[in-house]
Scaffold this motif. Structure first.
Motif, mmCIF file in Angstrom:
data_model
loop_
_atom_site.group_PDB
_atom_site.id
_atom_site.type_symbol
_atom_site.label_atom_id
_atom_site.label_comp_id
_atom_site.label_asym_id
_atom_site.label_seq_id
_atom_site.Cartn_x
_atom_site.Cartn_y
_atom_site.Cartn_z
ATOM 1 N N ALA A 164 0.885 -1.167 0.000
ATOM 2 C CA ALA A 164 0.000 0.000 0.000
ATOM 3 C C ALA A 164 0.916 1.208 0.000
ATOM 4 O O ALA A 164 1.965 1.198 0.655
ATOM 5 N N THR A 172 -2.853 -1.830 -2.898
ATOM 6 C CA THR A 172 -4.225 -1.632 -2.426
ATOM 7 C C THR A 172 -4.940 -0.537 -3.216
ATOM 8 O O THR A 172 -6.157 -0.577 -3.365
ATOM 9 N N ILE A 220 -8.994 -6.483 -1.488
ATOM 10 C CA ILE A 220 -7.661 -6.399 -0.896
ATOM 11 C C ILE A 220 -7.262 -7.718 -0.235
ATOM 12 O O ILE A 220 -6.073 -8.051 -0.154
ATOM 13 N N GLU A 234 -6.549 6.337 -1.042
ATOM 14 C CA GLU A 234 -7.313 5.108 -0.873
ATOM 15 C C GLU A 234 -8.588 5.274 -0.049
ATOM 16 O O GLU A 234 -9.364 4.344 0.081
#
Length: 459
Positions: A16, A80, A88, A285
């Motif tokens: 991520a 991610t 995920i 995100e």
């Protein structure tokens, strides 16, 4: 032949960008000190990282290890940011498939230390078999880790309501706890997913297996939390500083897309009054629901303040952009956040309590209006509120909803009203710790000193 006293350190972040970027910053600082650093990630993730200046090579090497094909994981999805939340879990399953190729790399490269992330719970036993020491570098905060406790507390709490009170093992006064709606949004992390291992289990197994814990923190900022975390985990906890970025080191070429983005934004900011602009961003995100983005948009409109909204996800109310032009600028592509926060016309930052955003805001002396969305952001919000570094937008305790009126009142309070003066003054007072590169250098030296004297395989 290795230089005397110099280490070979392998870093493996979770895939991520909120994890990979701090790992990269730590890698660069270690390489600057003359140590050999191997940064391991998948090919596409390495290609998407910020470009590293040539001066770091050959000390900093990027090691590409491809993710295995995994059913349920879309093609070319390697981070991610490439996936909706429900997918995920398949990235975690693919990530676990790195065990064999990573073991082969470790067997041939023979590093002194591996710095790992929460997701690679399987790595400490592999490293121990190869006589390699392990450090868990957490991008989460010390208060968040303390809230979840040590291994003996891992599964004490069986109902969501158990997380809405401050745990008994925190011995000093604090308001840290989850709101009801926050823990419901986090509940997926407590159950097994496609990988067969819950996020909570990954974290506790990584804590138990590693030799030390490194945190993006400092004793100047949270002494009591760092000391408590060491008591709870029963192993060294070493802050590495805040890894502050230097804007001058982030220059792009004149024809670069990012450089052009900054030119357009800067031209707009230059026209605004000093400390009058509210900057809004929720990371790459985090996603606002339709109701949340609507309430936020109407609140910004009602505040009558100039604002710059870096909007990556979400749909705006019909006619909103026309009504707020030219007072508001909606920016839908990449935004140079640190440069924006450093601009004199920016007077406040409305964000989701993501760690990197919080640290950058404090570094640049910008008081915060807080709207946590998921993960441990609610806990971070409570700590920032306690320290008077940010003001949370009032929300319904059960469902997390908020009104446009609460948005307008919150941003006006922090940006200019007398009642919000404490937030503006406190963030300026605290910024010295976050922007102090000499202090940062001392923390990195202390961290390296520990690695040099306490590893299985001394240099």
């Amino acid at each position: 032949m290795a230089e005397e006293g110099k280490l070979h350190i392998v870093l493996l972040p979770w895939f991520a960008f909120g994890h990979m970027i701090p790992f990269l910053e730590l890698s660069k600082l270690l390489a600057q000190k003359g140590h050999k650093v191997s940064f391991v990630a998948s090919p596409r993730n390495i290609n998407r990282l910020p470009k590293t200046p040539p001066s770091f090579f050959p000390k900093l090497n990027f090691v590409e290890i491809s993710l295995p094909h995994t059913e349920g994981l879309p093609e070319n999805a390697e981070a991610t940011a490439d996936l909706p939340l429900d997918k995920i879990q398949y990235l975690k399953k693919a990530y676990d498939g790195l065990q064999q190729p990573l073991t082969r790399f470790l067997e041939t490269s023979k590093p002194n230390w591996i710095i790992l992330d929460f997701a690679s719970y399987w790595l400490p036993p592999i490293a121990a078999n190869l006589n390699i020491s392990t450090a868990y570098f957490s991008v989460f905060t010390a208060p968040s880790h303390c809230f979840f406790g040590g291994s003996e507390h891992a599964f004490d709490r069986t109902e969501p309501e158990h997380y809405t009170v401050t745990p008994k093992w925190i011995p000093f006064p604090t308001s840290i706890r989850f709101r009801h709606y926050e823990i419901l949004r986090l509940s997926d992390g407590f159950s097994e997913n496609a990988s067969g291992v819950s996020d909570l289990t990954r974290s506790f197994m990584t804590f138990d297996g590693c030799d030390l814990i490194a945190l993006r923190s400092s004793f100047e900022f949270e002494t009591e939390w760092l000391n408590l975390l060491q008591q709870l985990q029963r192993k060294p906890v070493i802050p590495v500083g805040f890894l502050p970025k230097k804007i001058d080191n982030d220059k792009e070429d004149a024809d670069d897309t990012k450089s052009n983005s900054w030119k357009v934004i800067k031209k707009w900011l230059d026209k605004q009054v000093k400390e009058s602009v509210l900057y809004i961003a929720f990371g790459s995100e985090s996603t606002l629901s339709h109701a949340e983005s609507t309430a936020l948009a109407h609140g910004l409109e009602q505040s009558e303040l100039p604002f710059l909204w870096a909007l990556r996800n979400g749909k705006l109310p019909e006619g909103f952009e026309d009504r707020i032009r030219p007072r508001g600028l909606i920016w839908t592509s990449w935004a140079p956040q640190l440069r924006i926060l450093s601009h004199d016309s920016v007077g406040g930052f409305l964000n989701h309590c993501g760690v990197s955003s919080v640290f950058e805001a404090i570094q640049m002396k910008k008081p915060m209006i807080l709207l946590p969305l998921f993960l441990d952001q609610g806990l971070i919000c409570r700590v920032l509120e306690e320290k008077k570094l940010g003001y949370p937008i009032p929300r319904d305790e059960l469902d997390g909803s908020f009104t446009s009126e609460s948005v307008a009142e919150s941003v006006k309070l922090v940006m200019g009203e007398e009642e919000g003066k404490m937030y503006r003054e406190k963030v300026k007072e605290m910024s010295g710790h976050f922007a102090d590169h000499e202090l940062q250098d001392r923390y990195i030296n202390q961290f390296i000193n520990h690695l040099q004297h306490h590893g299985c395989r001394l240099p």
